[in-house]
Design an enzyme around this catalytic site. Sequence first.
Site, PDB file in Angstrom:
ATOM      1  N   GLY A 172      -3.999   1.522   7.531  1.00 33.30           N
ATOM      2  CA  GLY A 172      -5.316   2.082   7.847  1.00 33.30           C
ATOM      3  C   GLY A 172      -6.358   1.001   8.049  1.00 33.30           C
ATOM      4  O   GLY A 172      -6.310  -0.058   7.419  1.00 33.30           O
TER       5      GLY A 172
ATOM      6  N   ARG B 177       1.449   1.893  11.522  1.00 31.08           N
ATOM      7  CA  ARG B 177       2.085   2.080  10.217  1.00 31.08           C
ATOM      8  C   ARG B 177       3.610   1.932  10.251  1.00 31.08           C
ATOM      9  O   ARG B 177       4.290   2.380   9.339  1.00 31.08           O
ATOM     10  CB  ARG B 177       1.735   3.467   9.667  1.00 31.08           C
TER      11      ARG B 177
ATOM     12  N   ASP C 222       1.799  -0.842   0.778  1.00 32.41           N
ATOM     13  CA  ASP C 222       3.057  -0.652   1.508  1.00 32.41           C
ATOM     14  C   ASP C 222       3.311  -1.807   2.489  1.00 32.41           C
ATOM     15  O   ASP C 222       4.427  -2.323   2.565  1.00 32.41           O
ATOM     16  CB  ASP C 222       3.018   0.669   2.289  1.00 32.41           C
TER      17      ASP C 222
ATOM     18  N   LYS D 237      -5.657  -5.708   1.960  1.00 28.17           N
ATOM     19  CA  LYS D 237      -6.583  -4.822   2.671  1.00 28.17           C
ATOM     20  C   LYS D 237      -6.378  -3.391   2.222  1.00 28.17           C
ATOM     21  O   LYS D 237      -5.243  -2.961   2.047  1.00 28.17           O
ATOM     22  CB  LYS D 237      -6.272  -4.924   4.171  1.00 28.17           C
ATOM     23  N   THR D 238      -7.375  -2.648   1.977  1.00 25.85           N
ATOM     24  CA  THR D 238      -7.368  -1.189   1.933  1.00 25.85           C
ATOM     25  C   THR D 238      -8.691  -0.703   1.368  1.00 25.85           C
ATOM     26  O   THR D 238      -9.159  -1.207   0.339  1.00 25.85           O
ATOM     27  CB  THR D 238      -6.201  -0.559   1.127  1.00 25.85           C
TER      28      THR D 238
ATOM     29  N   ASP E  70      -9.026   1.925  -0.012  1.00 27.11           N
ATOM     30  CA  ASP E  70      -8.717   2.702  -1.218  1.00 27.11           C
ATOM     31  C   ASP E  70      -8.961   1.917  -2.511  1.00 27.11           C
ATOM     32  O   ASP E  70      -9.075   2.493  -3.579  1.00 27.11           O
ATOM     33  CB  ASP E  70      -7.251   3.165  -1.198  1.00 27.11           C
TER      34      ASP E  70
HETATM   35  P1  FBP Z   1      -4.100   1.924   3.846  1.00 27.35           P
HETATM   36  O1  FBP Z   1      -3.557   2.129   2.465  1.00 27.35           O
HETATM   37  O2  FBP Z   1      -3.093   1.622   4.857  1.00 27.35           O
HETATM   38  O3  FBP Z   1      -5.210   0.921   3.830  1.00 27.35           O
HETATM   39  O4  FBP Z   1      -4.784   3.278   4.324  1.00 27.35           O
HETATM   40  C1  FBP Z   1      -5.607   3.997   3.500  1.00 27.35           C
HETATM   41  C2  FBP Z   1      -6.112   5.251   4.145  1.00 27.35           C
HETATM   42  O5  FBP Z   1      -7.375   5.043   4.739  1.00 27.35           O
HETATM   43  C3  FBP Z   1      -6.168   6.366   3.108  1.00 27.35           C
HETATM   44  O6  FBP Z   1      -7.382   6.373   2.440  1.00 27.35           O
HETATM   45  C4  FBP Z   1      -5.878   7.583   3.952  1.00 27.35           C
HETATM   46  O7  FBP Z   1      -5.276   8.608   3.209  1.00 27.35           O
HETATM   47  C5  FBP Z   1      -4.916   7.074   4.965  1.00 27.35           C
HETATM   48  O8  FBP Z   1      -5.227   5.726   5.169  1.00 27.35           O
HETATM   49  C6  FBP Z   1      -5.002   7.823   6.276  1.00 27.35           C
HETATM   50  O9  FBP Z   1      -3.987   7.389   7.108  1.00 27.35           O
HETATM   51  P2  FBP Z   1      -4.028   7.452   8.688  1.00 27.35           P
HETATM   52  O10 FBP Z   1      -4.972   6.393   9.143  1.00 27.35           O
HETATM   53  O11 FBP Z   1      -2.631   7.130   9.078  1.00 27.35           O
HETATM   54  O12 FBP Z   1      -4.480   8.812   9.081  1.00 27.35           O
END
Ligand code: FBP
Length: 559
Positions: free
Chosen positions: A86, A150, A181, A207-208, A210
């Site tokens: 993400g 992803r 991941d 990075k994230t 979250d």
């Molecule tokens: P990462 O862990 O890859 O940084 O992504 C986090 C996130 O933003 C979450 O908060 C959210 O649930 C998810 O990605 C959404 O995924 P996508 O971008 O594939 O819709």
Amino acid sequence: MATKTAVSPLQKHRCAYKPVLPEILKKGACFIKPKSGKATTSVADQAAVKKMFPNTYGMPEISFVKGANPAIGKKAVKVAVVLSGGQAPGGHNVIAGLFDGLKKANAKNKLYGFLGGPSGILDNKLKEITAAFVADYRNTGGFDMIQSGRTKIETPEQLATALSNLKKNKFDALVIVGGDDSNTNAGVLAEYFKQHGADISVIGVPKTIDGDLKNDKIETSFGFDTATKIYAEMVGNICRDVNSARKYWHFVRLMGRSASHITLEVAHKTQPNITLIGEEVLAKKMTLKQIIDYLAGIIVARAKQGKNFGVVLVPEGLIEFIPEMKALIAALNDLLADHEAALSKMNTVAQKKAFIISKLPKKLADLMSSLPEGIAAQLMLDRDPHGNVQVSLIETEKLLIEMLRTKLAALKKAGKYNGKFATITHFFGYEGRCGFPSVFDATYTYALGYNAAALALNKCSGYLSSVRKLTRPAKNWECGGVPLTMMMNMERRKGKDKPVIRKALVELNGPVFKAFAKQRALWAMSESYQFPGPVQYFGPAEITEMTTYTLAFERGAKK
Ligand code: FBP
């Protein structure tokens, strides 16, 4: 001839902004040396993790210290970078820092970006990152510079293709910018390259948005600071709207796939009436019914004071923390993996649901049948390539509202509630992932990238770029690397036990949660809303360099 698109005035000014570099990195990689600490072990399941990472398990932590390192910079190197998972504000600055760090050591060093995330490695889609290209993206949000994806590189064929493409392009190092991941994947690639005698270093960057990729040495992942500031601005605005109109209950679901750090941080920043924290729900083993009772208790108490309005924050990962839902999701994960072929032939949600219910144990089958159609359908959606439920697609706030309506109607009938329950729902997630990085994120990511260049030039493979002491001024930040295997444990993914980086969840005994818990009863009944306003890039340091409550509490800068 291609013409350049005009950029906004803010973008123009942000592109010209120069982040402060930690003192230790300033002279470049030729003037620092990696100092090894003690050998490390994984956070859990040591024997199983060691078995899967015989070449990279146990490596020491690394800190950069001053000292001439003449070997660095003698031979020009070729490094590749990939953005994975993400989006998070600051990704472009990781690339800018990496580029500048490599060029400072030797102007002939080259940086390439794999396009579209890890699939770009497999498809060998890449682009050279030049000074002119980087200039347009400095301090900007988004991952559009080289895009993201992803894809998980895990099968023997994929691993072999990744290695072959890196060798074909004569890369010396690969930098993977990702969450837990993607960095697990970085660890797998580092191990695989060593096993195959390939002299290609793999370095991760945390990075994230979250905020769940952290530990003692990784104080925060980048993007959390900006994203929580953006969400807090919006939640603060809603609080003010609520307090002005006094007629709605707003339910705001906030991103954060597993951990509730974003929700907790936004709660501190805005002081809403109710905040659910997934980790607390799990620790108290709260059932859905108990959560509804808790929410209804506050809604009824406020109604008694004539306050039929309020703001509720719900972490998007809540659903996976409710023990009965957690058990259902775990069973669904296995069933969806085991019956993938059969399910793919079914055309309707009803067919899939009936099939799944027929395979579930009685208690879980009853729970699945009792869920509103929309939620049941959302729970059966495809998992992401890492085996995670896509919680951003599950409208938990609507499930809560539906159950609350039933509860409040029963209370009304019993003469225990006489209020109005008009609701509005929001989901804030994508809105915050590509904003212009805050001053903190712009500075942090630039340092993470610059530091990753130093790790790559020192051939440190299987390490996560680590910039620490983040509550100090940026010039005093410390830099180094943390072995990826150190953060791993075994978890069940797609029906199998796999080594993964352990997510850092909200600690209920930690200062961030404790400070919130102390105040929430007051926030529930009052209107002590806070209005943080938009992220500030220019102006007094008090607002431009404001850190998160999470970092300040966790690092002892706030009591
Ligand atoms: P990462 O862990 O890859 O940084 O992504 C986090 C996130 O933003 C979450 O908060 C959210 O649930 C998810 O990605 C959404 O995924 P996508 O971008 O594939 O819709």
